[in-house]
Write an enzyme that holds these catalytic residues in place. Structure first.
Site, PDB file in Angstrom:
ATOM      1  N   TYR A 164      45.970  38.944  38.441  1.00 18.66           N
ATOM      2  CA  TYR A 164      46.350  38.657  37.053  1.00 18.66           C
ATOM      3  C   TYR A 164      46.966  39.883  36.401  1.00 18.66           C
ATOM      4  CZ  TYR A 164      44.137  34.088  36.976  1.00 18.66           C
ATOM      5  OH  TYR A 164      43.841  32.764  37.206  1.00 18.66           O
TER       6      TYR A 164
ATOM      7  N   GLU B 268      43.236  23.557  36.654  1.00 17.51           N
ATOM      8  CA  GLU B 268      41.768  23.629  36.679  1.00 17.51           C
ATOM      9  C   GLU B 268      41.199  22.761  35.557  1.00 17.51           C
ATOM     10  OE1 GLU B 268      40.232  27.626  36.511  1.00 17.51           O
ATOM     11  OE2 GLU B 268      38.178  26.940  36.870  1.00 17.51           O
TER      12      GLU B 268
ATOM     13  N   GLU C 258      46.123  32.732  42.523  1.00 22.38           N
ATOM     14  CA  GLU C 258      46.183  32.717  41.060  1.00 22.38           C
ATOM     15  C   GLU C 258      46.909  33.979  40.627  1.00 22.38           C
ATOM     16  OE1 GLU C 258      42.338  32.175  39.148  1.00 22.38           O
ATOM     17  OE2 GLU C 258      41.726  30.721  40.666  1.00 22.38           O
TER      18      GLU C 258
ATOM     19  N   GLN D 122      48.153  28.842  34.598  1.00 28.33           N
ATOM     20  CA  GLN D 122      47.973  27.524  35.172  1.00 28.33           C
ATOM     21  C   GLN D 122      49.084  26.611  34.653  1.00 28.33           C
ATOM     22  OE1 GLN D 122      43.979  26.022  34.871  1.00 28.33           O
ATOM     23  NE2 GLN D 122      43.062  27.934  35.577  1.00 28.33           N
TER      24      GLN D 122
ATOM     25  N   ASN E 213      36.158  29.817  45.947  1.00 23.58           N
ATOM     26  CA  ASN E 213      37.061  30.511  45.021  1.00 23.58           C
ATOM     27  C   ASN E 213      36.320  31.711  44.449  1.00 23.58           C
ATOM     28  OD1 ASN E 213      39.309  30.646  42.822  1.00 23.58           O
ATOM     29  ND2 ASN E 213      37.415  30.586  41.647  1.00 23.58           N
ATOM     30  N   GLU E 214      36.959  32.850  44.450  1.00 18.58           N
ATOM     31  CA  GLU E 214      36.367  34.069  43.867  1.00 18.58           C
ATOM     32  C   GLU E 214      34.880  34.160  44.217  1.00 18.58           C
ATOM     33  OE1 GLU E 214      37.479  34.747  39.736  1.00 18.58           O
ATOM     34  OE2 GLU E 214      39.583  34.913  40.317  1.00 18.58           O
TER      35      GLU E 214
HETATM   36  O1  AHR Z   1      42.416  30.829  35.927  1.00 13.23           O
HETATM   37  C1  AHR Z   1      41.241  31.063  35.202  1.00 13.23           C
HETATM   38  C2  AHR Z   1      40.134  31.647  36.050  1.00 13.23           C
HETATM   39  O2  AHR Z   1      40.530  32.894  36.541  1.00 13.23           O
HETATM   40  C3  AHR Z   1      39.775  30.884  37.297  1.00 13.23           C
HETATM   41  O3  AHR Z   1      38.875  29.872  37.049  1.00 13.23           O
HETATM   42  C4  AHR Z   1      39.158  31.939  38.163  1.00 13.23           C
HETATM   43  O4  AHR Z   1      39.339  31.683  39.522  1.00 13.23           O
HETATM   44  C5  AHR Z   1      39.825  33.217  37.712  1.00 13.23           C
HETATM   45  O5  AHR Z   1      38.926  34.205  37.422  1.00 13.23           O
END
Ligand code: AHR
Length: 516
Positions: free
Chosen positions: A274, A53, A325, A376, A200-201
């Protein structure tokens, strides 16, 4: 005394946090049964995918140093990073975000670099980017490292016209104005990009939409994204945050409400998952380590539950489930962020264990997943590489991916392990012809394991193993000690057709087993 950032960068570790030395533990035995004949599914290489990103120093200063840089580079791409990424293999790379994607306008990143506009990066620090890294640079990077590109489109602040134009620019082989512009910008042949994210999101930074609002927008966008040239685009819809079943239920209920809309179903559906850490990356305690590593059991449950819900709308599994992600997200140290950019965190042995736990989950659930992208690739969150000016370190995450890459394209087979809870031994296995790859992770800092692997209906003839291990979950490969933790050969013996391995605390191992 807690570890400071300076200590970590210098390669030191904090005595108070350092678990016992390897020699102090007593191994307990764990029996594992691998069923070489019971197939779970092919492990798509894209389950080992990655994400880059425009965030912190992931792209600018990390992957991209510019053509005039004193840092050794290949047409502006950091040479060391290119070589390391090629070596580990990057099956797929998602770009340009993340939250950044829904504020990105692709036309800003094409044409002569000097004429590209400078824009404020809205989500990640409001610094100004010169757009010197755009579509052509991303696709050149993908070629250099052998990755399949995945472009994340702007839904939140963009339009269907903008996204369909990006697709035509990239993929149209003929003589349209956009294709001619691409050719004039140095790419005579279409890029033939297959993977396209539609936002995205979108429940958050991608527009703060409800599931119904996003479904309506998704349909509107998808109507114009049928494809150009020979490439049938694989459109990826925004899925839930973690295991939010309500988002999935409402999105698909809305999408399948009429016959017209069911034709518009996406090819892929991407959740984000996450693993939050309640401490800065190199200052974890036993409790914060265990809490974070336990989240991988919840991720496995989330995959099962999201896929089961998807199956009710898509019983033939035409829609692929992705984890777009994933990775560890620790507490950020403001000093680190100031120096290295937003969401920069050191990567430690805990990070390696987390990476391998995640990959083992994906292998075991290979029938339910089509792609998983670690967040990432460089200098952000659960990074493979960390850079500081000219220095570039392969992190323990990198080495965990390297140890488990042998599973790519093999057939995952069923594994039975003792039910010891989320911090118990984690195993995945895959087969190719007469060879099994078996990856084991010991997430405990205080218990070694003697692992006995029995092969149902088969006998092991020989086995070799490589291991990544450090007894300190806060230790990592630093700029001062870049090779502190690297994979090494490790004994694996065969007794009466069984494989026996000793797994020290905090270790990741892959054994290659020849069947007799
Ligand atoms: O990876 C960092 C951020 O996490 C990304 O930009 C977003 O999609 C997520 O909340």
């Amino acid at each position: 005394m807690p570890l400071t950032r300076r200590d970590w960068l210098a390669g030191a570790t904090a005595a108070v946090l350092t678990p016992r030395k390897s020699s102090a533990w007593q191994a307990t035995t764990r029996r594992v049964t691998v069923h070489p004949a019971i197939e779970v599914g092919v492990i798509q290489p894209a389950l080992h995918g990655h994400f880059a990103e425009h965030l912190g120093s992931c792209v600018y200063g990390g992957l991209w140093v510019g053509r005039d840089s004193a840092i050794p580079n290949i047409d502006g791409f950091r040479k060391q990073a290119v070589e390391d990424l090629r070596a580990v293999g990057i099956p797929v790379l998602r770009w340009p975000g993340g939250c950044f994607a829904d504020d990105y306008h692709w036309r800003d990143g094409i044409g002569p670099a000097a004429r590209r506009p400078k824009r404020v990066n809205l989500w990640w620090g409001k610094y100004v980017e010169d757009n010197s890294f755009g579509t052509h640079e991303f696709l050149a990077l993908c070629r250099l490292i052998g990755a399949e590109p995945y472009l994340a489109g702007n839904v939140g602040s963009g339009t269907p016209a903008e996204l369909r134009d990006w697709m035509e620019y990239c993929n149209h082989p003929g003589e349209s104005t956009l294709a001619e512009e691409r050719k004039a910008n140095g790419a005579p042949e279409p890029f033939n990009v297959r993977f396209w994210g539609v936002g995205n999101e979108n429940w958050g930074c991608g527009g703060s939409l409800t599931a119904e609002e996003y479904a309506a927008l998704y349909r509107r966008f998808a109507t114009y994204l049928g494809g150009f040239g020979s490439v049938k685009p694989y459109l990826i819809a925004c899925g839930p945050n973690s295991n939010d079943l309500d988002w999935t239920r409402r999105f698909f209920a809305s999408m399948t409400a009429t016959r017209l809309t069911s034709r518009m179903l996406p090819q892929g559906y991407a959740m984000h998952f996450y693993s939050a850490g309640k401490a800065p990356a190199a200052q974890h305690t036993v409790e914060t380590t265990q809490e974070q590593l336990s989240s991988f059991a919840r991720m496995e449950d989330a995959i099962r539950q999201q896929r089961a819900l998807l199956d009710t709308y898509d019983p033939e599994r035409k829609i692929g489930l992705l984890i777009d992600e994933w990775g560890v997200w620790d507490r950020m140290d403001p000093e680190d962020e100031k120096r290295y950019g937003r969401l920069w965190q050191p990567i430690t042995m805990r990070g390696a264990v987390a990476a391998a736990l995640g990959l083992n989950v994906f292998h075991r659930q290979a029938d339910k997943l089509v792609m998983c992208n670690l967040a990432q690739i460089v200098n952000v969150l659960h990074a493979l590489l960390l850079t500081d000016q000219a220095r570039c370190v392969r992190t323990t995450t990198y080495h965990a991916f390297d140890l488990l890459k042998v599973h790519r394209s093999r057939t995952a087979v069923r594994v039975e392990t003792p039910q010891d809870g989320p911090l118990g031994l984690s195993v995945s296995a895959s087969r190719q012809d007469n060879e099994l790859a078996v990856s084991c992770v010991n997430p405990r800092h205080d218990a070694g394991l003697r692992v006995e692997v029995t092969l149902a209906g088969a006998q092991a003839a020989s086995a070799t193993a490589r291991i990544l291990h450090d007894p300190d979950f806060n230790a990592g490969n630093t700029f001062a000690q870049p090779d502190r933790i690297v994979p090494r050969a490790h004994p694996a013996s065969v007794q009466a057709g069984r494989v026996e391995i000793e797994l020290p605390p905090l270790s990741v191992l892959t054994a290659m087993v020849r069947l007799s």
